[in-house]
Design an enzyme around this catalytic site. Structure first.
Site, PDB file in Angstrom:
ATOM      1  CG  HIS A 142      -6.061   0.684  -3.150  1.00 48.16           C
ATOM      2  ND1 HIS A 142      -6.873  -0.402  -3.413  1.00 48.16           N
ATOM      3  CD2 HIS A 142      -5.214   0.307  -2.159  1.00 48.16           C
ATOM      4  CE1 HIS A 142      -6.520  -1.401  -2.608  1.00 48.16           C
ATOM      5  NE2 HIS A 142      -5.524  -0.997  -1.848  1.00 48.16           N
TER       6      HIS A 142
ATOM      7  CG  ASP B 160      -7.122  -0.106   2.243  1.00 47.35           C
ATOM      8  OD1 ASP B 160      -7.987   0.348   3.007  1.00 47.35           O
ATOM      9  OD2 ASP B 160      -6.842  -1.311   2.171  1.00 47.35           O
TER      10      ASP B 160
END
Length: 254
Positions: free
Chosen positions: A219, A69
């Site tokens: 992430h 993400d």
């Protein structure tokens, strides 16, 4: 008396309908019964499949689907991409609108190196609270436009709800727009750039809990991830796992 029973029946129907909506609304979550085994998600695979949604691949395959993400850029994506290239590992990067606007060259690089870019919405809202179809569609279509303006191509229709927030209605709207919704079956607390986990903490979560068909969420903003990714990939390989793209997951699970 007859009208009274009609009133009671109608009330029960309304309550049951409301219960059903509430039961299918919330934050994506997981529980891990045993190390190395598939986790239990908020929803079953069969339920999610009704909406072209997935949180895990086949549990008979020692395959990992690596996803990132990417809400913003803080200097670690280049190192992550170098590690992926070194190990020939495909990944999917779910990008928000500001990432496209502020980092068009990185968007091009991600695509040029063979990775998928997924739709993480224009403004990263709670999509489960958006009931208007036009508003929901706009959050996704603006990303499609940005992707095409930068790459010249149509985006591949993989969607990840911001913060994992969903309900039946939002899953259906994503499906109606041609998207596969991608949750995850393994993640850890890597997203706070001011409180990054040590390698030992990261491995204590990511190694014992890996499982066949895992959709791994990391992430790109995590310094820890940029430092441990090469060793993490090697450890997964030593455990007999291989990495494949989300396109493989969809073809295997449909």
């Amino acid at each position: 008396m007859k009208n009274f029973f009609k009133f009671i029946l109608l009330t029960l129907i309304i309550l049951l309908q409301n219960f059903n909506i509430e039961a299918k609304t919330g934050n994506w979550g997981l529980s891990f019964p045993k190390p190395g085994e598939s986790p239990i998600g908020n929803e079953s695979c069969d339920y999610l499949k009704n909406y072209n949604a997935y949180f895990i691949g086949k549990n008979s395959e020692k395959v990992i689907y690596l996803t990132f993400d990417a809400g913003y850029e803080n200097g670690y994506t280049d190192k992550i991409l170098d590690t992926l290239k070194k190990n020939q590992v495909p990944a999917t990067f779910f990008l928000c609108g500001n990432y496209f606007k502020e980092n068009p060259d990185m968007v091009k690089k991600i695509v040029a190196e063979g990775h998928i870019i997924g739709n993480h919405t224009m403004s990263h809202p709670d999509m489960s609270k958006i009931t208007d179809k036009k508003t929901f569609e706009r959050e996704l279509s603006q990303i499609e436009e940005l992707y095409k303006s930068i790459t010249g191509n149509e985006i591949k229709k993989f969607y990840r709800p911001p913060m994992g927030k969903y309900n039946a209605e939002s899953l259906q709207m994503a499906k109606d727009l041609g998207y596969s919704t991608i949750f995850w079956s393994l993640a850890y607390m890597d997203f706070d750039d001011k409180n990054q986990p040590t390698k030992e903490v990261a491995f204590s979560k990511l190694i014992p809990r890996i499982h066949p068909g895992a959709i791994l969420l990391l992430h790109n903003t995590s310094k820890s991830n940029s430092l441990i990714l090469d060793e993490l990939i090697q450890k997964y390989h030593e455990m007999g796992y291989e990495f494949k793209s989300l396109e493989h997951l969809i073809s295997e699970c449909q």
